[in-house]
Design a protein around this motif. Sequence first.
Motif, short mmCIF file in Angstrom:
data_model
loop_
_atom_site.label_atom_id
_atom_site.label_comp_id
_atom_site.label_asym_id
_atom_site.label_seq_id
_atom_site.Cartn_x
_atom_site.Cartn_y
_atom_site.Cartn_z
N HIS A 62 0.83 -1.20 0.00
CA HIS A 62 0.00 0.00 0.00
C HIS A 62 0.87 1.26 0.00
O HIS A 62 0.42 2.32 0.42
CB HIS A 62 -0.93 0.02 1.22
CG HIS A 62 -2.03 -0.98 1.12
ND1 HIS A 62 -2.47 -1.70 2.21
CD2 HIS A 62 -2.78 -1.40 0.07
CE1 HIS A 62 -3.45 -2.50 1.83
NE2 HIS A 62 -3.65 -2.34 0.54
N GLY A 63 2.10 1.13 -0.46
CA GLY A 63 3.02 2.26 -0.46
C GLY A 63 2.55 3.45 -1.28
O GLY A 63 2.92 4.58 -1.01
N ASN A 64 1.71 3.20 -2.27
CA ASN A 64 1.23 4.30 -3.12
C ASN A 64 -0.07 4.91 -2.62
O ASN A 64 -0.53 5.91 -3.15
CB ASN A 64 1.04 3.80 -4.56
CG ASN A 64 2.36 3.40 -5.19
OD1 ASN A 64 3.39 3.99 -4.88
ND2 ASN A 64 2.33 2.40 -6.04
N ASP A 65 -0.69 4.29 -1.62
CA ASP A 65 -1.94 4.80 -1.05
C ASP A 65 -1.66 5.21 0.39
O ASP A 65 -1.60 4.38 1.29
CB ASP A 65 -3.02 3.71 -1.11
CG ASP A 65 -4.37 4.20 -0.61
OD1 ASP A 65 -4.43 5.22 0.10
OD2 ASP A 65 -5.38 3.53 -0.94
N GLN A 66 -1.49 6.52 0.61
CA GLN A 66 -1.06 7.03 1.91
C GLN A 66 -2.01 6.62 3.04
O GLN A 66 -1.57 6.27 4.13
CB GLN A 66 -0.94 8.56 1.86
CG GLN A 66 -0.36 9.18 3.11
CD GLN A 66 1.08 8.76 3.38
OE1 GLN A 66 1.83 8.44 2.48
NE2 GLN A 66 1.46 8.74 4.63
N VAL A 67 -3.31 6.63 2.80
CA VAL A 67 -4.28 6.30 3.84
C VAL A 67 -4.16 4.82 4.24
O VAL A 67 -4.08 4.49 5.42
CB VAL A 67 -5.72 6.63 3.37
CG1 VAL A 67 -6.74 6.14 4.38
CG2 VAL A 67 -5.87 8.13 3.13
N LYS A 68 -4.14 3.94 3.24
CA LYS A 68 -4.02 2.51 3.54
C LYS A 68 -2.65 2.18 4.14
O LYS A 68 -2.54 1.34 5.03
CB LYS A 68 -4.24 1.68 2.27
CG LYS A 68 -5.69 1.64 1.84
CD LYS A 68 -5.88 0.74 0.64
CE LYS A 68 -7.33 0.70 0.22
NZ LYS A 68 -7.53 -0.17 -0.95
N ASP A 72 -2.03 0.44 7.67
CA ASP A 72 -1.18 -0.76 7.83
C ASP A 72 -0.17 -0.55 8.95
O ASP A 72 0.03 -1.43 9.80
CB ASP A 72 -0.44 -1.08 6.52
CG ASP A 72 -1.34 -1.64 5.45
OD1 ASP A 72 -2.47 -2.07 5.77
OD2 ASP A 72 -0.91 -1.66 4.28
N LEU A 73 0.48 0.62 8.94
CA LEU A 73 1.46 0.91 9.99
C LEU A 73 0.81 0.93 11.37
O LEU A 73 1.38 0.41 12.35
CB LEU A 73 2.16 2.24 9.72
CG LEU A 73 3.11 2.29 8.52
CD1 LEU A 73 3.64 3.70 8.33
CD2 LEU A 73 4.24 1.30 8.68
#
Length: 179
Positions: A62-68, A72-73
């Motif tokens: 999900h590195g390209n989707d800041q919210v997701k 995840d973090l």
Amino acid sequence: MSKTQDDEVGDGTTSVTVLAAELLREAELLIAKKIHPQIIISGWRKATQAARQALKDAAVDHGNDQVKFQEDLLNISRTTLSSKLLTHHKDHFAKLAVEAVLRLKSSGNLEAIHVIKKLGGSLIDSYLDEGFLLDKKIGVNQPKRLENVNILIANTGMDTDKIKVLPFLYVLRVTHHQF
């Protein structure tokens, strides 16, 4: 083995100890069946490769989707904190941890994050601040307002009997500051 796990990852020491104990117990049974230790080790290596591949296949980026990515973090952080003393405040500390890591802007330099422990208050009073904190009180009979001053910031104590050569030294010019 537990110490290595803690040094490398900082978590999972119980899990790695239990896993190692189970592997040794199973190896003992296999050796009792006259299976050579090298064959057992070879099997472990193949199992490691299969497990690694299964994890890669199941991974989601999900590195390209800041919210997701941030969610995840947060989930990773909450999971890690679930087994710690902070379990009752895991949401608060998960948010602090994720925000601190995101402020690194992919530098990966976790040494840039410092935890300052203060007596008093409760865990929930913990917060993340920008820059660094300098906990000093104004001395007795000292001015509350300064103008056109130089400020020295050093990474060593300034006791006259312990002054060292400073590899890290900044002098800031401040034109006005109210205490």
